[in-house]
Enzyme design. Structure first.
Site, PDB file in Angstrom:
ATOM      1  N   ARG A 237       0.845  -1.184   0.000  1.00 57.60           N
ATOM      2  CA  ARG A 237       0.000   0.000   0.000  1.00 57.60           C
ATOM      3  C   ARG A 237       0.882   1.236   0.000  1.00 57.60           C
ATOM      4  O   ARG A 237       1.864   1.318   0.749  1.00 57.60           O
ATOM      5  CB  ARG A 237      -0.904   0.019   1.240  1.00 57.60           C
ATOM      6  CG  ARG A 237      -2.116  -0.889   1.129  1.00 57.60           C
ATOM      7  CD  ARG A 237      -3.093  -0.418   0.058  1.00 57.60           C
ATOM      8  NE  ARG A 237      -4.262  -1.273  -0.100  1.00 57.60           N
ATOM      9  CZ  ARG A 237      -4.370  -2.289  -0.946  1.00 57.60           C
ATOM     10  NH1 ARG A 237      -3.358  -2.612  -1.725  1.00 57.60           N
ATOM     11  NH2 ARG A 237      -5.490  -2.983  -1.034  1.00 57.60           N
ATOM     12  N   GLU A 266      -3.606   7.082  -4.447  1.00 53.82           N
ATOM     13  CA  GLU A 266      -3.769   6.519  -5.787  1.00 53.82           C
ATOM     14  C   GLU A 266      -5.068   7.000  -6.435  1.00 53.82           C
ATOM     15  O   GLU A 266      -6.067   7.129  -5.715  1.00 53.82           O
ATOM     16  CB  GLU A 266      -3.847   4.987  -5.643  1.00 53.82           C
ATOM     17  CG  GLU A 266      -2.659   4.276  -6.208  1.00 53.82           C
ATOM     18  CD  GLU A 266      -2.701   2.797  -5.896  1.00 53.82           C
ATOM     19  OE1 GLU A 266      -1.942   2.372  -5.021  1.00 53.82           O
ATOM     20  OE2 GLU A 266      -3.520   2.089  -6.511  1.00 53.82           O
ATOM     21  N   HIS A 284      -0.197  -0.296  -9.995  1.00 59.89           N
ATOM     22  CA  HIS A 284      -0.906  -1.232  -9.111  1.00 59.89           C
ATOM     23  C   HIS A 284      -1.267  -2.531  -9.844  1.00 59.89           C
ATOM     24  O   HIS A 284      -2.451  -2.886  -9.966  1.00 59.89           O
ATOM     25  CB  HIS A 284      -2.147  -0.581  -8.507  1.00 59.89           C
ATOM     26  CG  HIS A 284      -2.585  -1.209  -7.206  1.00 59.89           C
ATOM     27  ND1 HIS A 284      -3.174  -0.522  -6.188  1.00 59.89           N
ATOM     28  CD2 HIS A 284      -2.508  -2.492  -6.760  1.00 59.89           C
ATOM     29  CE1 HIS A 284      -3.448  -1.340  -5.181  1.00 59.89           C
ATOM     30  NE2 HIS A 284      -3.048  -2.549  -5.514  1.00 59.89           N
TER      31      HIS A 284
END
Ligand code: DGY
Length: 318
Positions: A237, A266, A284
């Site tokens: 993360r 994000e 990601h």
């Protein structure tokens, strides 16, 4: 008997949308980005299938219609869902553990290798048309094999990275809240303090969950305790990293290179990363394989079905 209503917040793999449509009155979407009108579309829904990046915060969960009984997330991470707020509303939450560990670990290994061996710079050089051919001093990186890898967060994904890294003869160190049993540790060295852990990390892989407890864990002070020339990768993360601290260390060379698949806020990426050559940036992609995304879809749909049927599935978060 009418099928339960399932609101899906993003486009899913074809097979998973078909399964959803078979078992539910499924409200699907053709969009890869979050639906804007979640609350309106949740009217009459029994369950919501959401994704990382969908902010299921206190305000949203508090405003959900009473009929919603389950939130399933198409992810193992659930830091985008306010679990306490869901619990307060009597809404169960389930996720997709296990099935994405291998794919995410592969992505972390990709980042380790790409950052250490300057693959991003090399690719850009070839694409620029300016590559003049092999040269003894060109784009020298750092060898991965035989080096020490520190894993912050030795859960399922961390342990999978350790297994893969052993294939590169890496010496594995890990930091977690508690030591693992020997059959899971497989010879990796446990550290109960940052003081002993950080100086060992020639390579540091971040694999802890996001959330308040780990927010900006990799800050100036911890970066200073890493060996000079360390390589940092994050496929967990973005919130684990204090971007300003990492950017300063990448600029000074204290951190030789970084590989990032995830970002604080994000999909916004700190603009300074874009100016640095020694950071590899992925969008990601951790679990992004066809097999894995199909498996994730099946796991989360099974979890939602079990909860709606009054059972407690293995992937129940809360
Ligand atoms: C997760 O599952 O939490 C990933 O970040 C997305 O696959």
């Amino acid at each position: 008997m009418p099928k339960p209503v399932l609101l899906v917040t993003r486009r899913l793999p074809v097979e998973i949308e078909a399964l959803a449509a078979q078992d539910y009155d499924a409200r699907l979407t053709a969009s890869d980005t979050a639906i804007a009108d979640l609350l309106a579309r949740a009217e009459g829904a029994d369950a919501i299938l959401c994704c990382p990046g969908d902010r299921m915060d206190t305000a949203t969960i508090t405003a959900l219609p009473d009929r919603v009984k389950v939130i399933g997330t198409f992810s193992v991470g659930h830091d985008h869902i306010d679990i306490a707020a869901a619990r307060a509303r009597g809404i169960k939450v389930c996720n997709t553990p296990d099935v994405l560990s291998v794919a995410t670990a592969e992505c972390a290994m990709l980042l380790i290798l790409s950052a250490a061996r300057r693959a991003g710079e090399g690719e850009r050089l070839v694409r620029s048309g300016e590559w003049a051919g092999w040269a003894p001093t060109q784009l020298l990186g750092t060898q991965v094999s035989g080096r020490r890898l520190g894993i912050f967060g030795m859960g399922r994904i961390g342990r999978e990275i350790a297994r893969m890294a052993r294939g590169f003869d890496m010496e594995i160190h890990y930091r977690d809240m508690a030591r693992l049993p020997p059959d899971l540790e497989c010879g990796a060295m446990f550290h109960d303090s940052d003081d002993s852990f950080l100086p060992m990390c020639e390579f540091l892989s971040l694999n802890a969950p996001g959330g308040d407890g780990t927010r900006h864990w990799l800050d100036h002070a911890r970066i200073a305790r890493l060996p000079g020339g360390a390589v940092v990768v994050n496929a967990a993360r973005g919130t684990l990293v204090d971007d300003a601290a990492l950017i300063a260390a990448l600029r000074s060379g204290h951190i030789a290179a970084a590989g990032l698949d995830v970002y604080d806020s994000e999909p916004n990426v700190h603009s300074d990363y874009l100016t640095l050559q020694n950071v590899v940036l992925l969008p990601h992609l951790g679990s992004a394989t066809t097999e894995t995304r199909d498996a994730m879809g099946r796991v989360v749909l099974d979890g939602i079905a079990a909860i709606l049927a009054g059972r407690s599935p293995a992937n129940l978060v809360s």
